[in-house]
Design an enzyme around this catalytic site. Structure first.
Site, short mmCIF file in Angstrom:
data_model
loop_
_atom_site.label_atom_id
_atom_site.label_comp_id
_atom_site.label_asym_id
_atom_site.label_seq_id
_atom_site.Cartn_x
_atom_site.Cartn_y
_atom_site.Cartn_z
N CYS A 179 0.86 -1.17 0.00
CA CYS A 179 0.00 0.00 0.00
C CYS A 179 0.90 1.23 0.00
O CYS A 179 2.11 1.11 -0.22
CB CYS A 179 -0.96 -0.01 1.18
SG CYS A 179 -0.15 -0.03 2.80
N THR A 180 0.36 2.40 0.25
CA THR A 180 1.14 3.63 0.12
C THR A 180 2.30 3.71 1.11
O THR A 180 3.45 3.91 0.73
CB THR A 180 0.23 4.86 0.31
OG1 THR A 180 -0.88 4.77 -0.57
CG2 THR A 180 1.00 6.15 0.04
#
Length: 328
Positions: A179-180
């Site tokens: 994810c980020t």
């Protein structure tokens, strides 16, 4: 050297009197003239803040000085201008909305997927027995994702638990989640293990750290971030653009919010269509009389909500942050 920095971080660590902590922490951030967005929950902290180099240094030192948050890792970007306009620090049930609040079922401090450092992740992603899983929302992976990654049709991370059954076909594979910044993977990987996936990993520090330490190799497009930069470059090795304009189909990396606040859709739009559509995703939104004025960025500041002090616990709480001698 850049005048400002933007810090991305999270920490799963129990906070007593978290509502009061949020109010006090907001005051502290304002005392350093920081801007940004911080979520405080009983389970920990999740934030992105921006300020001068000196202010960011003082903030990191204060967080690390609190024994609850000494393990916090900060992803630091040098920026030419502040990444936010205002400072928000709010109490919420979770630091990332997943619907998985019961620590007896999912607790990132007790069990998650195996953390892979960026270079370890890079070495594994092309293996035949590996599935790279993007646990982010549609608008995030539409503008950028790892090559050949499995993406899920979700508008918000809270929908992820419902999608796990769609991943059953990969139970005999190594699952590499990303994810980020890593925060969503903590709960996503824990849930996958709970649901019987035996070989689960996660990209430590997320896409942002991968870009800094592994050059972003094989991350296609840009990375969506939750500030007024909207997206940032990650790949300096083999970059490509994968997103297209919703209106004309032209290849473009630019992502905006629809100028119609009632819609507010995240979507990619080229500059030409942006000005022609006045920052709107459709003709219907363009005709909305109360739409926001488009300035070419497609980023709009949310109206801050006041702190509800009536809800704040009156119990004594630990002082945070510690006094700092640094002059800002």
């Amino acid at each position: 050297m850049s005048t400002y920095q933007t810090l991305l971080y999270y920490c799963y660590s129990p906070i007593e009197n978290a509502e009061q902590f949020a109010a006090d922490h907001l005051d502290f951030c304002r005392s350093l003239n920081l801007v940004g967005r911080i979520i405080v929950a009983d389970e920990g902290l999740n934030g992105t803040v921006s300020g001068t180099v000196e202010a960011c240094k003082a903030y990191m030192e204060a967080v690390h000085a609190d024994t609850r948050f000494t393990k916090t890792e900060f992803k630091i970007d040098n920026v030419d201008e502040l990444s936010f306009i205002k400072m928000h620090c709010r109490y919420k049930p979770e630091i990332v909305h997943s619907g998985l609040r019961d620590p007896k079922l999912i607790d990132p401090n007790k069990q998650t997927g195996i953390h892979l450092e960026p270079k370890e992740f890079m070495e594994m992603i092309d293996s035949d027995d590996v599935v790279v899983l993007d646990v982010r929302s549609n608008y995030e992976h539409s503008v950028g994702k790892f090559k050949n990654a499995v993406t899920l049709d979700i508008e918000n991370f809270r929908e992820f638990p419902e999608k796990v059954k769609e991943l059953e076909q990969y139970k005999n594979k190594k699952i590499l989640t990303y994810c980020t910044g890593g925060i969503k993977c903590e709960k996503a990987s824990a849930l996958l293990i709970k649901e019987g996936f035996e070989d689960v990993y996660q990209l430590h520090g997320g896409i942002i750290k991968y870009g800094k330490e592994a050059g972003g190799k094989d991350f296609e497009g840009k990375c969506y971030v939750f500030d007024n930069r909207v997206t940032v470059d990650v790949n300096t090795v083999n970059p490509v653009v994968i997103s297209t304009c919703k209106n004309c189909g032209k290849v473009t990396p630019k992502m905006i919010n629809c100028a119609n606040a009632l819609c507010n859709e995240h979507f990619t739009q080229c500059d030409e269509c942006g000005w022609e559509m006045e920052g709107c995703c459709s003709d219907a939104c363009k005709q909305q009389p109360d739409k926001r004025e488009y300035d070419g960025t497609g980023y709009y500041v949310k109206i801050p909500q006041p702190v509800n002090y009536d809800k704040i616990s009156k119990r004594k709480h630990k002082n945070f942050p510690p006094k700092i001698s640094t002059t800002i």
